[in-house]
Design an enzyme around this catalytic site. Sequence first.
Site, PDB file in Angstrom:
ATOM      1  N   GLY A   1       0.811  -1.207   0.000  1.00  8.52           N
ATOM      2  CA  GLY A   1       0.000   0.000   0.000  1.00  8.52           C
ATOM      3  C   GLY A   1       0.848   1.261   0.000  1.00  8.52           C
ATOM      4  N   TYR A   2       0.192   2.405   0.064  1.00  5.72           N
ATOM      5  CA  TYR A   2       0.877   3.698  -0.015  1.00  5.72           C
ATOM      6  C   TYR A   2       1.923   3.852   1.094  1.00  5.72           C
ATOM      7  CZ  TYR A   2       1.414   8.788   0.538  1.00  5.72           C
ATOM      8  OH  TYR A   2       1.915  10.063   0.695  1.00  5.72           O
TER       9      TYR A   2
ATOM     10  N   ASP B   1      -0.002  -8.786   1.777  1.00  5.63           N
ATOM     11  CA  ASP B   1      -1.065  -7.903   1.292  1.00  5.63           C
ATOM     12  C   ASP B   1      -2.061  -8.729   0.487  1.00  5.63           C
ATOM     13  OD1 ASP B   1      -2.502  -5.629  -0.023  1.00  5.63           O
ATOM     14  OD2 ASP B   1      -0.820  -4.473   0.779  1.00  5.63           O
TER      15      ASP B   1
ATOM     16  N   ASP C   1      -4.846 -12.526   3.230  1.00  3.90           N
ATOM     17  CA  ASP C   1      -5.749 -11.661   3.971  1.00  3.90           C
ATOM     18  C   ASP C   1      -5.409 -11.755   5.453  1.00  3.90           C
ATOM     19  OD1 ASP C   1      -8.358 -10.865   5.407  1.00  3.90           O
ATOM     20  OD2 ASP C   1      -8.829 -10.404   3.317  1.00  3.90           O
ATOM     21  N   ILE C   2      -5.450 -10.624   6.155  1.00  3.68           N
ATOM     22  CA  ILE C   2      -5.098 -10.652   7.577  1.00  3.68           C
ATOM     23  C   ILE C   2      -6.156 -11.365   8.424  1.00  3.68           C
ATOM     24  CG2 ILE C   2      -3.588  -8.640   7.579  1.00  3.68           C
ATOM     25  CD1 ILE C   2      -5.960  -6.994   8.637  1.00  3.68           C
TER      26      ILE C   2
ATOM     27  N   SER D   1      -4.045   6.284  14.085  1.00  3.69           N
ATOM     28  CA  SER D   1      -4.459   7.508  13.410  1.00  3.69           C
ATOM     29  C   SER D   1      -4.822   8.582  14.423  1.00  3.69           C
ATOM     30  CB  SER D   1      -5.671   7.212  12.526  1.00  3.69           C
ATOM     31  OG  SER D   1      -6.299   8.398  12.086  1.00  3.69           O
TER      32      SER D   1
ATOM     33  N   TYR E   1     -14.321   4.364  11.040  1.00  2.00           N
ATOM     34  CA  TYR E   1     -12.882   4.208  10.798  1.00  2.00           C
ATOM     35  C   TYR E   1     -12.088   4.537  12.061  1.00  2.00           C
ATOM     36  CZ  TYR E   1      -8.150   5.495   9.476  1.00  2.00           C
ATOM     37  OH  TYR E   1      -6.792   5.609   9.437  1.00  2.00           O
TER      38      TYR E   1
ATOM     39  N   LYS F   1      -9.816   2.029  14.753  1.00  2.00           N
ATOM     40  CA  LYS F   1      -8.443   2.261  15.215  1.00  2.00           C
ATOM     41  C   LYS F   1      -8.389   2.321  16.740  1.00  2.00           C
ATOM     42  CE  LYS F   1      -6.213   2.700  11.252  1.00  2.00           C
ATOM     43  NZ  LYS F   1      -5.124   1.793  10.836  1.00  2.00           N
TER      44      LYS F   1
ATOM     45  N   PHE G   1      -0.842  11.814  11.566  1.00  2.00           N
ATOM     46  CA  PHE G   1      -1.699  12.934  11.245  1.00  2.00           C
ATOM     47  C   PHE G   1      -2.053  12.854   9.745  1.00  2.00           C
ATOM     48  CE2 PHE G   1      -1.106  13.697  15.510  1.00  2.00           C
ATOM     49  CZ  PHE G   1      -2.021  14.654  15.912  1.00  2.00           C
TER      50      PHE G   1
ATOM     51  N   ASP H   1     -16.123  17.793  10.283  1.00  2.00           N
ATOM     52  CA  ASP H   1     -14.846  18.465  10.070  1.00  2.00           C
ATOM     53  C   ASP H   1     -14.584  19.471  11.195  1.00  2.00           C
ATOM     54  OD1 ASP H   1     -14.124  17.123   7.826  1.00  2.00           O
ATOM     55  OD2 ASP H   1     -14.580  18.725   6.414  1.00  2.00           O
TER      56      ASP H   1
END
Length: 349
Positions: A10-11, A31, A58-59, A124, A148, A152, A177, A294
Amino acid sequence: MNILLTGGTGYIGSHVAVVLSEMSHRVVLYDNLSNSVRTVADRIGEIVGKSCEFVRGDIRDTDFLQKALREYEIDAVVHLAGLKAVGESVDKPIEYYSNNVQGTISLLEAMKAEDVKRLVFSSSATVYGQPQYLPIDESHPTSATNPYGRSKLHIEEMLGDLAISDPDWHVACLRYFNPVGAHETALLGENPSGKPNNLVPFIAQVASGTRAVLSVFGDDYDTSDGTGLRDYIHVMDLAEGHALALQFLVDNAGWHAINLGTGQAYSVLEMIKSFEHVSGRKIAFEVMPRRSGDVAACYADAEKARNLLGWTATRTLENMCSSTWHFQQTVDKYTAQCPKQPECDKARR
């Protein structure tokens, strides 16, 4: 060390893999390729000059995870696999709890069975919810506001309970962040499938002409220019934080929550101006109403990372934007040369 990197293609995972490999660790990428492609492993190998081993799995498959831990004689796990879009989590909460929470339980069961008890977890800043004060340190109350963030937070709480129950566990929860940027080679970067969920990839696509206009959600916040302030951190600084966290865990047992941020906040308009500067392109945007949930401002107190890990973010906003732009141009060039754009674009990611 032999390190299993879940979400390794992933990224963020791909950049972490580069840093760990360059430090002579043996990295095993694990992954399921739900949001990445196998060729990422090849590009990591091209950067570091040696191949990275890849396991597709898969995890939530405990038995398969256990087999991988045993076969590769894993010493530590960096756990980044997970679904990560806030908006999508509201629409698909079961998928998020299944993948993120259930998947982590599966991983912990496999690790316990193989007596692998050193773990860096990708958490996160969303676990803090609405900021009660700024900058946010690790003592800030936790209270996630979406599935989400709650996934976490649930995982963090599980890991804390685990460390209390068994003093042999060494666990670091890294509270990110806003990761942005790309590797300097432009071989790795953030190239989301479909509409980007994050600001910087969207700006990059507008700059390249892939998208026509950027939506700015709210210009009436109590900030210098009315737009929201966020703490953006270069993905390579973030990756280096993981390596230092692993090193820290060698001699430090228990559960540790650590912020990874710059402590510097930039507004949406500042991000647009910086990207216009590095790209030489005008970023078209339109102001839309605020989005529910937000906040006006959110940025880190990263003193704990400096004290415990010896880590500070060193890359500038210009580094973040210029590396993103370099990567976006590479992606655009690759896609334009491809006779079958959707398939080719997927292969490039």
